[in-house]
Design an enzyme around this catalytic site. Structure first.
Site, short mmCIF file in Angstrom:
data_model
loop_
_atom_site.label_atom_id
_atom_site.label_comp_id
_atom_site.label_asym_id
_atom_site.label_seq_id
_atom_site.Cartn_x
_atom_site.Cartn_y
_atom_site.Cartn_z
CG HIS A 94 -39.14 99.22 39.79
ND1 HIS A 94 -39.20 98.05 39.08
CD2 HIS A 94 -40.42 99.66 39.87
CE1 HIS A 94 -40.44 97.78 38.76
NE2 HIS A 94 -41.22 98.75 39.22
CE1 TYR A 101 -39.05 81.52 37.14
CE2 TYR A 101 -40.36 80.57 35.36
CZ TYR A 101 -39.81 80.49 36.63
OH TYR A 101 -40.03 79.36 37.37
CG HIS A 104 -46.44 88.83 35.43
ND1 HIS A 104 -47.11 87.90 34.67
CD2 HIS A 104 -45.81 88.13 36.41
CE1 HIS A 104 -46.90 86.68 35.18
NE2 HIS A 104 -46.12 86.81 36.22
CB SER A 152 -38.24 93.72 38.73
OG SER A 152 -39.29 94.61 39.02
NE ARG A 199 -49.38 84.16 39.72
CZ ARG A 199 -49.15 83.49 40.85
NH1 ARG A 199 -47.90 83.17 41.17
NH2 ARG A 199 -50.14 83.12 41.63
CG ASN A 233 -47.76 96.59 35.04
OD1 ASN A 233 -48.25 96.23 33.98
ND2 ASN A 233 -46.97 97.64 35.14
#
Length: 469
Positions: free
Chosen positions: A376, A348, A340, A372, A333, A336
Site C-alpha cells: 500500500h 499466510y 484477502h 500489505s 476479512r 476486500n
C-alpha cells in the site's frame, strides 16, 4: 525497579493472551471454492440490499448529494466569474498522458500473458520427460520467473511512471495493474507447479493459453482451470455498472473540488503545528469517508461486477457485509475478499507451510500485515511522488493493535460503533496528512535534495511565502 519489572511482566502476559485469543479465533482453512451459477452467493451484497426500498433510498440520497455538489460549483462559478463554468481541469490533469498509459498497460499485459506461461510450459515439458538435473532446471526457470517479476513487471513500469512524471490517476492505473498482474502471475505458477510435480506421467496437466488468458481478465486472484459461468451476458447490467463507475469518478472530483482543495489551498503552510493538524484531521473526515465509500462502490461493486458479467463469471462475492463488523479482524476479512483470499492462501498459509509449525500463527499474521502495508505504501509513494509513510504506520501500529484487541469475540453494537469511529478518524488522518504533504512538495521544492531530505516530510518544515497566500 521491582514495580517496573512487575508492570513489564503484566504487560507481556496481557499481550500474549491477546495474541492467543486472536489466533485461536481464526477459522479453519478451507479450499478456495467458487460458488456455482444461480446460487445465493452469486450476487454481491449491495445488489441484494438495493432491492430493499429503504436501503435504495440511501443510494438516492448520495445521488442527491452529488447534484448539490454540482449545483454549488455552478453557483460559486457564476458568482465569481459572472457565467456558468463547467470545467474539469482536475480530471484532465489527473488522467494526463493517457495514450502513454494505454501503451504501457498493453506492454505489461502482453508480457504477463506470454512470459510466465512460456516459462512454466517449458519447465513442465522438461519435468515430464526423462531429463536429468531436474532440480537445476527448476532452479533456472524459477530464477528467470523471479527476475521477470522483479525487473520486467516490477522495475520497468515503475521506471516508466517516474521518468515520464505521470499524474496521480494515470499513475494509479499503471501501478495498481502492475500489482494485480504480479499477484495473478504468482497465483498461476503457485497453483500449477504442485500439479506438475504430482503428475506421475498421467494426462497433461498444463493449462491451456485460453484458460490463463481468461484468468488474467477474471475478477479473482486465485487461479483455477474452470470457474462457474453464467449462461448469458446482461449487457444492460454492464452498461449500468460502467455508468455508475463514471458517476463515482465525477462524484470524487466534486468532493475534492468542494471539500479538499479549498481547505488545503487556504491553509497556511507553516512549521508543524499540532492545533492546525488536529483541526485539519477533523475537517478531512467527511471527504475522507466519501472517498472511501466511492472507492469501494466504484471498484469492488461496480467495476468488478461489470467485468464479471462480461466474462459470465458467476461468483460475485467480491466483498461481504463489512459494514456490520464488530471487530477489525472481521473487517479485514470482509472488506476486500479478492485480495484477502490471495493473502490468506499465498502469504499466510505458505508462511505456516514454510515454517512447518502452526505455532507461528502470530508471526504469519504479522508478516501478512507487513506485506500489505509495504505494498500500500509503495503504491502511494510512487503515485504521489513522495515518501510519507502515514498509511504504513496506520497499518503496522493501529491496524495490528486493533486486530488483536478488537477480535471476533467482540460482539454488540458498541463494537461496531468503535470500528466505524476508528475508520472515520483514520480516513481523516490520511486525507489531511497526504494533502498537506502534496501542497508542501509544490510550495517548497528542493533543488538538490539529499537522500535524508527526500525521506523527511516536506510539510514539517515548509512555510509558504506571503506573496503566494
Amino acid at each position: 525497579s521491582d514495580l517496573m519489572r512487575q508492570f513489564d511482566t503484566q504487560v507481556n502476559d496481557f499481550m500474549d493472551s491477546l495474541i492467543e485469543e486472536s489466533t485461536s479465533l481464526e477459522p479453519a482453512p478451507v479450499p478456495a471454492v467458487f460458488s456455482p451459477p444461480m446460487s445465493d452467493k452469486e450476487r454481491s451484497k449491495l445488489s441484494e440490499l438495493f432491492e430493499v426500498n429503504h436501503i435504495r433510498t440511501i443510494y438516492h440520497m448520495f445521488i442527491a448529494l452529488l447534484i448539490l455538489f454540482i449545483l454549488s460549483t455552478l453557483v460559486v462559478d457564476f458568482i465569481d466569474e459572472g457565467r456558468l463554468v463547467l470545467e474539469f481541469d482536475l480530471l484532465v490533469y489527473a488522467f494526463g498522458q493517457f495514450p502513454l498509459v494505454v501503451c504501457t498497460w498493453i506492454c505489461m499485459f502482453l508480457s504477463v500473458l506470454f512470459i510466465p506461461y512460456t516459462l512454466f510450459y517449458l519447465w513442465a515439458q522438461i519435468h515430464s520427460g526423462s531429463h536429468s538435473h531436474l532440480r537445476l532446471y527448476s532452479l533456472l526457470f524459477g530464477t528467470l520467473f523471479l527476475l521477470y517479476q522483479a525487473l520486467g513487471l516490477g522495475f520497468l513500469p515503475t521506471y516508466t511512471v517516474v521518468t515520464n512524471s505521470f499524474p496521480p490517476a494515470s499513475c494509479f492505473i499503471i501501478i495498481l495493474e502492475q500489482v494485480r498482474l504480479m499477484m495473478k502471475a504468482h497465483s498461476f505458477v503457485r497453483e500449477n507447479v504442485p500439479r506438475v510435480l504430482a503428475w506421475c506421467k498421467e494426462k497433461n496437466v498444463v493449462p491451456q493459453v485460453s484458460q490463463y488468458l481468461y484468468f488474467l481478465f477474471a475478477p479473482t486472484l486465485i487461479y483455477r482451470d474452470k470457474y462457474p459461468r453464467n449462461p448469458v451476458i446482461r449487457w444492460g447490467y454492464v452498461v449500468s455498472k460502467l455508468l455508475q463507475v463514471l458517476g463515482c469518478l465525477f462524484y470524487a472530483y466534486y468532493v475534492f473540488v468542494r471539500l479538499c482543495i479549498p481547505q488545503f489551498r487556504s491553509i497556511s503552510l507553516q512549521l508543524f503545528d499540532l492545533r492546525a493538524m488536529v483541526l485539519c484531521v477533523f475537517n478531512s473526515i467527511l471527504p475522507g469517508v466519501l472517498v472511501l465509500f466511492l472507492g469501494f462502490f466504484a471498484f469492488l461493486h461496480c467495476w468488478l461486477n461489470a467485468f464479471a458479467e462480461m466474462l459470465r463469471f458467476a461468483d460475485r462475492m467480491f466483498y461481504k457485509d463489512w459494514w456490520n463488523s464488530t471487530s477489525f479482524a472481521n473487517y479485514y476479512r470482509t472488506w476486500n475478499v479478492v485480495v484477502h483470499d490471495w493473502l490468506y492462501y499465498y502469504v499466510y498459509r505458505d508462511f505456516l507451510w514454510v515454517s512447518g509449525s502452526s505455532r507461528c500463527r502470530p508471526a504469519a499474521m504479522l508478516f501478512v500485515f507487513t506485506v500489505s502495508a509495504v505494498v500500500h505504501e509503495y503504491i502511494l509513494a510512487i503515485c504521489f511522488g513522495f515518501f510519507y509513510p502515514v498509511l504504513f504506520c496506520l497499518f503496522m501500529c493501529f491496524g495490528m493493535m486493533f486486530n488483536f484487541i478488537l477480535h471476533d469475540k467482540r460482539k454488540g453494537p458498541i463494537w461496531n460503533i468503535i470500528m466505524w469511529t476508528s475508520l472515520f478518524l483514520g480516513q481523516g488522518v490520511i486525507i489531511c496528512l497526504y494533502s498537506q504533504e502534496w501542497y508542501a512538495q509544490r510550495y517548497c521544492p528542493l533543488k538538490e535534495p539529499s537522500f535524508f531530505e527526500l525521506l523527511k516530510p516536506r510539510s514539517w518544515s515548509c512555510e509558504r511565502p506571503d506573496d503566494r497566500l
